[in-house]
Design an enzyme around this catalytic site. Structure first.
Site, PDB file in Angstrom:
ATOM      1  N   GLU A   7       0.835  -1.209   0.000  1.00 17.28           N
ATOM      2  CA  GLU A   7       0.000   0.000   0.000  1.00 17.28           C
ATOM      3  C   GLU A   7       0.869   1.259   0.000  1.00 17.28           C
ATOM      4  O   GLU A   7       0.762   2.133   0.866  1.00 17.28           O
ATOM      5  CB  GLU A   7      -0.978  -0.006   1.170  1.00 17.28           C
ATOM      6  N   GLU A  19      -4.982  -8.687  -0.663  1.00 17.35           N
ATOM      7  CA  GLU A  19      -5.822  -8.421   0.508  1.00 17.35           C
ATOM      8  C   GLU A  19      -7.267  -8.292   0.024  1.00 17.35           C
ATOM      9  O   GLU A  19      -7.568  -7.407  -0.784  1.00 17.35           O
ATOM     10  CB  GLU A  19      -5.404  -7.157   1.261  1.00 17.35           C
TER      11      GLU A  19
END
Length: 505
Positions: free
Chosen positions: A176, A308
């Site tokens: 991220e 994810e």
């Protein structure tokens, strides 16, 4: 009242390979996933092997767990791997500022993780630190894990008790990067990913699949910049390979008001259907990323990874909100079933997916309470679906079925996918209606088949869950199905997930 649906499956027409890695898992240093989850320590009264909790290992082995991602997540970009090697009593303590602001003792580190993967029979997916680490730090971690001669890092590994190198197939280049991994722009991260990947070498027989940290949901511009930067790598032609072999994206599901704002086990029918509409929208998101990737990589050299995914509800009352512990209901099971149908459809480019997370965090497989352990409804979807791993898609068409209007769009209430492997076929059926049965008729074409087994997973309501008082409240049960003259007929209960196994002639 009973709805009806019709479908066709061509048993003699196969599509793309469904990678077993679409059934991957994720274990972060977050809440009780590692400590009080996988890791209980060697002195625990809970049965363990070298500190790793054995009932969890046994349960996950029953899923044929293909890979495990670690140590994060956001934690990965604050994690310095040398803190987690050597004698445990000498390892430094650190602050886990991402999750609960607790102190981490580093008792579970590189050797413990690789030991866990060995016990599970799972491939390791190690996520390196780009956000607060260095290129040298990451390169040396790869060397420490995978090099077999007398190099400095290989020698350090031996000093810490491991002679032979491990195989580590998957390597994450940060996490991220647009957020907790550094708040970088796409252009800056793309250059960093290419630089870090260059120094993550293949040692000996180990071959890394380097995974660049990709987009938040449908940020196609992030993917475009990653792919453009990758394909403009001037040294790649000389060296004959791309710096990284996959790009990721993350997608969390909720009912529309945002992650971490809604209760896991108390929700209205409207919230239930809105959740399913949000889940179904991942199909659009995946198609968007694939279209961008196809424009730069028409030969499918670079994989798409959803490392994810899952539901994100508010933490259960009385628990640390930073630990992300949530209950797991029939709704969560259907979220998983719908995801897998969509993942199977995109198996040409989608090569891996990792549910968040495996134990005690978010949409977990397993919840623990001291010595007790509970298998969640989501766990059972993974178990019922494991026959799709490394199978070939079968062409399946839903011709007609019930729909429901959700926020101005039609949500199909029946989803399906099918695959074949070793002379057998597996059909997966997700029925989303909260209160109506559905009689499904499937025309099986191209090959003869015999019905082997049919199972269904459901509960009295969409909010049902398993706990230590009733651990089997939501569990697979036999489902009545008929196969006559090439037509398979089954009545799906409301809010149910079903699998049907066939032996092919």
């Amino acid at each position: 009242m009973t709805a009806s649906a019709r479908a066709i499956i061509d048993l003699d027409v196969t599509g793309h390979h469904i990678s077993r890695h679409l059934y991957g898992h994720f274990a972060e240093h977050l809440g009780r996933c590692i400590y009080d989850g996988f890791w209980v320590g060697e002195d625990s009264t809970i049965p363990n092997e070298r500190g790793i909790r054995l009932d969890i290992v046994e349960a996950l082995r029953a899923l044929d767990i293909p890979n495990l991602r670690w140590p994060g997540g956001c934690f990965a970009d604050t994690y310095h791997w040398r803190d987690g090697i050597g004698p445990r009593e000498s390892r430094p303590r650190i602050a886990n500022t991402n999750w609960g602001d607790v102190v981490e003792n580093n008792h579970f580190g590189t050797h413990e993780f690789m030991d866990l993967c060995d016990l599970l029979g799972a491939d390791a997916y190690v996520n390196g630190n780009v956000g607060s680490g260095t290129v040298q730090e990451m390169a040396e971690w790869v060397e420490y894990l995978t090099r077999g001669d007398d190099s400095p890092m290989a020698q350090l590994r031996r000093e810490n008790g491991r002679d032979e190198p491990w195989l580590v197939p998957f390597w994450g280049l940060g996490n991220e990067a647009w957020g907790c991994g550094g708040n970088m722009s796409a252009a800056h991260y793309a250059e960093e990913a290419r630089r870090y990947a260059t120094f993550c070498h293949n040692h000996g027989e180990n071959r890394l699949v380097r995974i660049a940290a990709g987009a938040h949901e449908d940020d196609l511009e992030w993917t475009r910049v990653l792919m453009k930067t990758l394909m403009e790598c001037h040294g790649c032609t000389l060296w004959g390979s791309l710096p990284y072999q996959a790009v990721s994206f993350h997608y969390y599901s909720h009912s529309g008001s945002g992650a971490n704002t809604e209760e896991a086990a108390s929700f209205s029918d409207a919230q239930y259907y809105e959740t399913m509409a949000h889940v179904a929208d991942i199909d659009r998101v995946i198609r968007g990323h694939i279209a961008v990737m196809d424009s730069y990589d028409p030969h499918n050299r670079v994989g798409l990874v959803c490392d994810e995914w899952g539901t994100w509800w508010s933490a259960e009352e009385g628990t640390n909100p930073g630990f992300l512990f949530q209950q797991n209901t029939v709704r969560d099971a259907l979220v998983a079933g719908l995801h897998f149908d969509i993942f199977h459809r995109h198996a040409r480019r989608l090569t891996m997916a990792n549910i968040a997370q495996t134990v005690n965090v978010l949409q977990a497989m397993i919840l623990t309470d001291g010595e007790q352990m509970v298998l969640t409804p989501t766990y059972h979807v993974f178990e019922m679906n494991k026959g799709h791993q490394d199978a070939q898609q079968l062409v399946a068409h839903l011709l007609e079925g019930p729909v429901r209007g959700v926020r101005g769009e039609d949500l199909p209430l029946v989803s399906m996918s099918a695959s074949t492997k070793d002379g057998k076929a597996l059909l997966s059926l997700t029925h989303l209606s909260a209160d109506v049965d559905c009689e499904l008729s499937i025309d099986l074409r191209g090959r003869g088949a015999a019905l082997t087994r049919a199972r269904v997973l459901t509960g009295e309501s969409t909010t049902d869950f398993n706990d230590t008082d009733r651990p089997g409240r939501v569990a697979p049960r036999p489902l009545e199905a008929r196969l006559e003259g090439g037509t398979l007929t089954v009545t799906l209960p409301p809010h149910s997930f079903a699998t049907i196994e066939l032996t092919l002639a």
